[in-house]
Scaffold this motif. Structure first.
Motif, PDB file in Angstrom:
ATOM      1  N   SER A 132       3.524  35.502-100.172  1.00  0.00           N
ATOM      2  CA  SER A 132       3.938  36.286-101.339  1.00  0.00           C
ATOM      3  C   SER A 132       2.918  37.369-101.664  1.00  0.00           C
ATOM      4  CB  SER A 132       4.137  35.377-102.548  1.00  0.00           C
ATOM      5  OG  SER A 132       2.947  34.675-102.861  1.00  0.00           O
ATOM      6  N   GLY A 133       1.629  37.072-101.494  1.00  0.00           N
ATOM      7  CA  GLY A 133       0.596  38.051-101.822  1.00  0.00           C
ATOM      8  C   GLY A 133       0.586  39.253-100.898  1.00  0.00           C
ATOM      9  N   TYR A 134       1.047  39.064 -99.639  1.00  0.00           N
ATOM     10  CA  TYR A 134       1.069  40.163 -98.669  1.00  0.00           C
ATOM     11  C   TYR A 134       2.497  40.563 -98.303  1.00  0.00           C
ATOM     12  CZ  TYR A 134      -3.838  38.822 -98.191  1.00  0.00           C
ATOM     13  OH  TYR A 134      -5.162  38.531 -98.444  1.00  0.00           O
ATOM     14  N   ASP A 135       3.448  40.242 -99.161  1.00  0.00           N
ATOM     15  CA  ASP A 135       4.840  40.593 -98.922  1.00  0.00           C
ATOM     16  C   ASP A 135       4.994  42.115 -98.992  1.00  0.00           C
ATOM     17  OD1 ASP A 135       7.614  41.082 -99.091  1.00  0.00           O
ATOM     18  OD2 ASP A 135       7.965  39.124-100.009  1.00  0.00           O
ATOM     19  N   PRO A 136       5.483  42.761 -97.918  1.00  0.00           N
ATOM     20  CA  PRO A 136       5.602  44.229 -97.942  1.00  0.00           C
ATOM     21  C   PRO A 136       6.599  44.724 -98.973  1.00  0.00           C
ATOM     22  CG  PRO A 136       6.697  43.305 -96.013  1.00  0.00           C
ATOM     23  CD  PRO A 136       5.924  42.182 -96.643  1.00  0.00           C
ATOM     24  N   LYS A 137       7.497  43.851 -99.407  1.00  0.00           N
ATOM     25  CA  LYS A 137       8.464  44.250-100.420  1.00  0.00           C
ATOM     26  C   LYS A 137       7.844  44.220-101.813  1.00  0.00           C
ATOM     27  CE  LYS A 137      12.609  42.468-100.140  1.00  0.00           C
ATOM     28  NZ  LYS A 137      13.709  41.483-100.254  1.00  0.00           N
ATOM     29  N   ILE A 138       7.026  43.206-102.065  1.00  0.00           N
ATOM     30  CA  ILE A 138       6.441  43.027-103.398  1.00  0.00           C
ATOM     31  C   ILE A 138       5.124  43.779-103.545  1.00  0.00           C
ATOM     32  CG2 ILE A 138       5.582  41.315-105.041  1.00  0.00           C
ATOM     33  CD1 ILE A 138       7.353  39.255-103.681  1.00  0.00           C
ATOM     34  N   ALA A 139       4.272  43.693-102.514  1.00  0.00           N
ATOM     35  CA  ALA A 139       2.927  44.281-102.590  1.00  0.00           C
ATOM     36  C   ALA A 139       2.650  45.100-101.334  1.00  0.00           C
ATOM     37  CB  ALA A 139       1.890  43.170-102.762  1.00  0.00           C
ATOM     38  N   PRO A 140       3.267  46.278-101.214  1.00  0.00           N
ATOM     39  CA  PRO A 140       3.093  47.073 -99.987  1.00  0.00           C
ATOM     40  C   PRO A 140       1.650  47.492 -99.734  1.00  0.00           C
ATOM     41  CG  PRO A 140       4.223  48.342-101.701  1.00  0.00           C
ATOM     42  CD  PRO A 140       4.178  46.937-102.166  1.00  0.00           C
ATOM     43  N   GLY A 141       0.890  47.761-100.798  1.00  0.00           N
ATOM     44  CA  GLY A 141      -0.504  48.150-100.610  1.00  0.00           C
ATOM     45  C   GLY A 141      -1.323  47.024-100.001  1.00  0.00           C
ATOM     46  N   ALA A 142      -1.183  45.821-100.563  1.00  0.00           N
ATOM     47  CA  ALA A 142      -1.910  44.666-100.037  1.00  0.00           C
ATOM     48  C   ALA A 142      -1.434  44.328 -98.631  1.00  0.00           C
ATOM     49  CB  ALA A 142      -1.730  43.466-100.964  1.00  0.00           C
ATOM     50  N   ALA A 143      -0.136  44.478 -98.379  1.00  0.00           N
ATOM     51  CA  ALA A 143       0.405  44.176 -97.053  1.00  0.00           C
ATOM     52  C   ALA A 143      -0.144  45.127 -96.000  1.00  0.00           C
ATOM     53  CB  ALA A 143       1.935  44.251 -97.081  1.00  0.00           C
ATOM     54  N   THR A 144      -0.273  46.400 -96.353  1.00  0.00           N
ATOM     55  CA  THR A 144      -0.820  47.379 -95.413  1.00  0.00           C
ATOM     56  C   THR A 144      -2.276  47.086 -95.102  1.00  0.00           C
ATOM     57  OG1 THR A 144       0.706  49.089 -96.212  1.00  0.00           O
ATOM     58  CG2 THR A 144      -1.261  49.832 -95.027  1.00  0.00           C
ATOM     59  N   ALA A 145      -3.060  46.808 -96.147  1.00  0.00           N
ATOM     60  CA  ALA A 145      -4.478  46.508 -95.943  1.00  0.00           C
ATOM     61  C   ALA A 145      -4.654  45.260 -95.085  1.00  0.00           C
ATOM     62  CB  ALA A 145      -5.172  46.327 -97.298  1.00  0.00           C
ATOM     63  N   ARG A 146      -3.844  44.256 -95.318  1.00  0.00           N
ATOM     64  CA  ARG A 146      -3.938  43.026 -94.538  1.00  0.00           C
ATOM     65  C   ARG A 146      -3.531  43.276 -93.085  1.00  0.00           C
ATOM     66  NH1 ARG A 146      -6.451  38.036 -94.652  1.00  0.00           N
ATOM     67  NH2 ARG A 146      -5.140  36.447 -93.691  1.00  0.00           N
TER      68      ARG A 146
END
Length: 803
Positions: A287-301
């Motif tokens: 959930s924390g790295y979900d590209p739908k919910i948190a695209p910024g965190a998902a990209t960084a990860r």
């Protein structure tokens, strides 16, 4: 023998104690002689002698008893160590029999569906489980997917034997340096074993020891590729995707047309490096790295995974530069598995919480019975109300209804068609709140001691401030700026108190009030009341009224945010006011101090199931005082006038405990009404799901603002709640009292009395801008369309949007 001599020999038994008490250093040797143990032939002293203390420094010898105890301790310790080693060895040998049960196919065969029930025991859903899980072999998984997983989850996977002692040492060192748990040391093998055991419900009090023993045995019986394949088949990747093939289809099926269909290659075998890196990054926190919910965190990860792959030689540095520039999948392209649910938006939100608390294996295959907070009877009515009011005119809406005592979500509308639009507008849609954000400015002012009767000028404003921005070549520069504010249609009151400005959502008054109390303080109030959005602007610092530079835009006080807020957060924050300033949460909350979706979790036998953190599987209401009770009461009284005589009159049902606030953003792109009565708190948003298009004619040819469709939906929802409350059976719904963390009972706040003073006279309003009545008839005395949020998106912004 002479008589005298015989008498002396009769007294010889007294010699031993006398000698033992004598101060003569030779007493003990003579005593030994008398007892036949010596050879000096000395005689004992004659006559009685007084008891004398032992000479300084002399003590009876205890060497032999000490030696005996030491020998006993050493023998006991040796036996204990031997027993412990034997026990460990026995466990490690015994667990070898469990290895066949760790196969994914064995788990698949023994899994039981988990079900979700509503608060009354009605079945809502069967959670996505084995029907959406596809087991694939090693050849059906792209090598780059395996490389990406190893690079982020277990870089020494091919070197250790199930337990990475070097990794454990490194993790312990990092935890000590940072004074907390910052780095894990579980290997992929250990993670696989833990997930497999949890899926079988067979973890024990010695789970850690057993997992380590199984990991060791597993490495002796399975090769690395088999372990990695089984691991990827059991991992939960978020969005209902259980296993690597389901994940590849869910997130990237659009990029590989036809994959996995018929005889076509599996989607997991077609993954490209940047796709594999994104999926590998989801493993630790879907959930924390979900590209739908948190695209910024998902990209960084994703980019971190790619960098690790470059560092380990799986890709080159040039390839890293290329792959890190690739776009994430758009939300519309993420194909979430179809939910077998009567309330799919709600269960999609609950599902992730259940995975976080119990693991994917147990959540989807453990046969859990999850009693939720949802009331299906109310849910069905709220869904229909939202559809009738908004969908009929081509608009989307989101609605959240919270129980004011338990903090539980009783109804949630996140969209109209989960199959075609799985994006949950209620929990994921971060939209600009407009004037619905003003209560946080109001509460901040009241906490600082401001009187509701304090008067400000109601006229166009040009508020100076300074912005500190970064230069392109490095360093910073300070730029003078102006915050221009005007009311909707340039309608002003001349002068107005804080209370009056709230009733009619006056931008000009609130811009002055908000910049005086401080944008940073308003942001802090919003966050402590329940808004989880980060309201700061880390790339720009602002100074208002010659104050310190802080990362908060002045437009924030009118609802002009860098990142928007969700209807769920708005409902939860407003509920804090209704609950006398206490934020309401519980032990089963979705996040710290968050709202509740789960009441209790039971196994097939009806027993409560503890969460991974050891909490009992039943929610306990927790409250925390965030706003002084008198401030909360005053704020509610002022906001009551919004529904009785202000911009939110369409929301009023006649309930004296009812209050709320309208909100509309610039160009009528978003419209809100958020409010409460003594039973529930309701947040309503209306707009276009995938854009911020102006809504200028959808309300019977007139613009949509917070006082129109959103207020009418609120009115209908409150009416439905009261109707169900009147016919419900005792004990059917959750209790209206709970237990706080302190053990004190919590109750709903008292009804909010209507203000004793009459509402101020309403200025005239241009034709066509009035707020229509519930059945489409214009009210005889329409309120002025003043107020509203300032600029949006974190710029300097300006006022001029309806309230």
């Amino acid at each position: 023998m002479p008589p005298r001599l015989r008498r002396r020999r009769r007294r010889s038994p007294d010699v031993e104690p006398r000698a033992a008490q004598s101060s003569d250093p030779d007493a003990r040797p003579r005593l030994a002689s008398v007892n036949g143990e010596g050879s000096d032939g000395g005689q004992p002293p004659r006559g009685p002698s007084p008891t004398l203390p032992a000479p300084p420094g002399s003590q009876p010898s205890r060497r032999r008893p000490k030696l005996k105890k030491l020998r006993f301790a050493l023998v006991f310790l040796g036996l204990a160590v031997l027993a412990f080693v034997s026990w460990i060895f026995g466990i490690m040998m015994a667990v070898a029999s469990d290895l066949p049960q760790l196969e994914n196919r064995a788990q698949f065969e023994h899994a039981q569906n988990s079900v979700v029930l509503d608060v009354n025991g009605q079945k809502i859903a069967t959670l996505t489980n084995n029907q959406g899980r596809i087991l694939v072999g090693s050849a059906d998984i792209a090598p780059v997917m395996k490389e990406a997983t190893v690079s982020i989850e277990d870089q020494r996977f091919y070197e250790h034997r199930g337990i990475d002692y070097q990794g454990i040492g490194r993790a312990v060192l990092q935890d000590l340096l940072h004074q907390g748990a910052t780095q894990g040391a579980s290997t992929i093998t250990q993670q696989f074993v833990k997930n497999a055991l949890r899926a079988q419900g067979s973890r024990t009090v010695f789970e850690k020891l057993r997992e380590a023993a199984l990991a060791y045995q597993l490495e002796r019986h399975w090769d690395k590729d088999k372990i990695l394949t089984e691991y990827l088949n059991e991992i939960y990747f978020g969005e209902g995707a259980y296993g690597i093939e389901a994940a590849a289809r869910t997130y990237f099926g659009w990029n590989h047309p036809g994959c996995g269909v018929g005889g076509a290659p599996r989607c997991a075998s077609q993954l490209l490096p940047w796709e594999a890196a994104m999926l590998a990054g989801l493993i630790s926190n879907p959930s924390g790295y979900d590209p739908k919910i948190a695209p910024g965190a998902a990209t960084a990860r994703r980019n971190l995974v790619l960098q690790n792959m470059a560092n380990q030689g799986y890709i080159t540095q040039d390839e890293y530069q290329q792959y890190s520039q690739q776009n994430l999948p758009a939300p519309s392209r993420i194909r979430t598995p179809v939910e077998d649910s009567r309330a799919p938006y709600f269960t999609s939100w609950l599902r992730q919480q259940l995975v976080d608390k119990y693991g994917a294996g147990e959540a989807f295959g453990g046969g859990l019975q999850v009693t939720s907070t949802l009331d299906l009877s109310l849910q069905d009515q709220v869904q229909q109300i939202a559809s009738d009011r908004a969908a009929g005119v081509g608009l989307n809406s989101a609605v959240v209804v919270l129980n004011n005592v338990t903090g539980g979500v009783e109804a949630m509308v996140g969209g109209y068609d989960y199959r075609t639009q799985p994006f949950n507008l209620a929990t994921q849609g971060q939209r600009q709140p407009g004037s619905a954000f003003k209560p946080f400015t109001l509460v901040t002012a009241l906490e600082q001691g401001r009187s509701p009767d304090q008067v400000f000028t109601s006229a166009p404003q040009r508020i100076p401030f300074k912005a500190k921005v970064k230069k392109k070549g490095g360093g910073e520069k300070i730029v003078p700026e102006i915050f221009p504010v005007h009311n909707y249609n340039d309608q002003y009151l001349g002068s107005a108190s804080i209370a009056t400005a709230t009733t009619y959502s006056d931008n000009s008054v609130y811009s002055q009030l908000g910049t005086q109390v401080g944008p940073a303080n308003v942001a802090q109030t919003a966050n402590k009341m329940g808004i989880q959005t980060d309201l700061s602007t880390p790339d720009v610092q602002y100074s208002v009224n010659a104050g310190p530079f802080e990362p908060y835009n002045p437009a924030l006080v009118l609802g002009g945010l860098r990142t928007g807020v969700t209807p769920l957060d708005m409902a939860h924050a407003y509920q804090t006011l209704q609950h006398n300033g206490q934020i309401v949460s519980g032990t089963m909350a979705d996040s710290p101090n968050g709202p509740i979706a789960i009441q209790k979790v039971q196994d097939p036998g009806g027993n409560l199931v503890d969460t991974n953190s050891g909490d009992p599987g039943q929610d306990k209401v927790e409250t925390k005082q965030e706003v002084p009770p008198d401030v909360a009461a005053t704020a509610r009284t002022i906001l009551h006038t919004v529904v009785t005589s202000g911009t939110g009159r369409n929301a009023y049902t006649g309930d004296s405990s009812e209050w709320g606030k309208t909100g509309t953003t610039e160009n009528n792109g978003d419209a809100w009404f958020v409010g409460a009565n003594q039973d529930v708190t309701v947040a309503v948003w209306v707009g276009h799901a995938n854009s911020v298009r102006p809504m200028l004619t959808e309300y019977g040819g007139a613009p949509v603002d917070g006082g129109t469709i959103p207020a009418l939906i609120f009115n209908d929802v409150i009416t439905a709640v009261e109707r169900l409350k009147a016919v419900e059976k005792p004990g059917k719904k959750p209790s209206t009292s709970g237990t706080s963390t302190s053990g004190a009972p919590t109750t709903t706040s008292p009804a909010v009395p209507a203000p004793s003073s009459p509402a101020p006279r309403q200025p005239s309003q241009p034709q066509g801008q009035g707020t229509q009545g519930q059945h489409g008839q214009a009210p005889s005395q329409p309120p002025p369309s003043t107020g509203g949020g300032g600029g949006t998106g974190g710029g300097t912004g300006s006022g001029g949007v309806p309230g």
